[in-house]
Design a protein around this motif. Structure first.
Motif, PDB file in Angstrom:
ATOM      1  N   MET A 151       0.848  -1.408  -0.006  1.00 41.88           N
ATOM      2  CA  MET A 151       0.179  -0.158   0.003  1.00 41.88           C
ATOM      3  C   MET A 151       0.930   1.158   0.021  1.00 41.88           C
ATOM      4  O   MET A 151       0.487   2.440  -0.879  1.00 41.88           O
ATOM      5  CB  MET A 151      -0.982   0.043   1.188  1.00 41.88           C
ATOM      6  N   ARG A 152       2.097   1.363   0.634  1.00 37.25           N
ATOM      7  CA  ARG A 152       2.847   2.592   0.764  1.00 37.25           C
ATOM      8  C   ARG A 152       3.386   2.777  -0.565  1.00 37.25           C
ATOM      9  O   ARG A 152       3.627   3.854  -1.189  1.00 37.25           O
ATOM     10  CB  ARG A 152       3.885   2.471   1.758  1.00 37.25           C
ATOM     11  N   ARG A 180      -3.487   8.137   8.799  1.00 34.13           N
ATOM     12  CA  ARG A 180      -4.833   7.705   8.242  1.00 34.13           C
ATOM     13  C   ARG A 180      -5.959   7.905   9.427  1.00 34.13           C
ATOM     14  O   ARG A 180      -5.571   7.986  10.597  1.00 34.13           O
ATOM     15  CB  ARG A 180      -4.604   6.060   8.221  1.00 34.13           C
ATOM     16  N   THR A 234      -6.693  -0.599   3.802  1.00 30.83           N
ATOM     17  CA  THR A 234      -5.416  -1.290   3.968  1.00 30.83           C
ATOM     18  C   THR A 234      -5.178  -2.632   3.187  1.00 30.83           C
ATOM     19  O   THR A 234      -4.146  -2.914   2.819  1.00 30.83           O
ATOM     20  CB  THR A 234      -5.078  -1.473   5.268  1.00 30.83           C
ATOM     21  N   ASP A 235      -6.457  -3.051   2.697  1.00 33.96           N
ATOM     22  CA  ASP A 235      -6.281  -4.036   1.805  1.00 33.96           C
ATOM     23  C   ASP A 235      -6.475  -3.820   0.547  1.00 33.96           C
ATOM     24  O   ASP A 235      -7.419  -3.253  -0.046  1.00 33.96           O
ATOM     25  CB  ASP A 235      -7.535  -5.121   2.370  1.00 33.96           C
TER      26      ASP A 235
END
Length: 171
Positions: free
Chosen positions: A27-28, A71, A118-119
């Motif tokens: 994700m980053r 977040r 986050t998925d």
């Protein structure tokens, strides 16, 4: 005429960044690459005079940078409020047409997805919808590379979704 070619060059840059971003499982890394794409695409749309998409993409680049560190609900509400504020300004003050609804809807979906999810699998499902809306908008405002950008993104997301699908368990 020269401005159009410069705008389309920025659109091409956005495509290159985003192809790698959507293929990422991290994700980053996705947020960094997508942020670069959004900077390019924001410039692209501003040069074409498509203010709503320029604003939405510019906010997306900032949002992605913020989402790398922070977040949560407060950040989500901040960016949703900014998107809605710009929409209201364009709609009521500048009196821009109905097409801005498409640009801001797409931007809001991407905002919620980039901050809440986050998925990457869940993110990709929502982003198929947002990219489709973005494709319609880009086509309607005459953005060649914006249309290609959304089309390539849709294809990249779908390919990645299919490649990461887990086969049903054999019992």
């Amino acid at each position: 005429m020269e401005t159009v070619w410069i705008a389309e060059a920025f659109g091409l840059g956005a495509i290159i960044f985003n192809i790698f971003g959507y293929r990422s499982n991290d994700m980053r890394r996705y947020l960094v690459l997508s942020g670069g794409a959004m900077l390019c695409l924001s410039t692209h749309f501003f040069l074409l005079g498509a203010m709503a998409a320029g604003i939405g993409c510019g906010l997306a680049a900032i949002r992605n940078a913020v989402a790398l560190k922070i977040r949560g609900t407060r950040i989500l509400l901040l960016f949703l409020s900014i998107n809605i504020g710009f929409f209201l300004f364009e709609w009521f003050v500048l009196q821009h047409g109905y097409l801005i609804i498409l640009a801001y809807t797409s931007s809001i979906i991407f905002t919620a997805g980039s901050i809440l999810f986050t998925d990457t699998a869940v993110m990709r499902r929502w982003f198929v919808f947002a990219e489709t809306i973005g494709l319609i908008y880009a086509f309607m405002v005459g953005s060649v590379f914006g249309s290609i950008f959304n089309s390539v993104n849709l294809i990249s997301i779908i390919i990645k979704m299919r490649s990461t699908k887990k086969p049903p368990s054999q019992n």
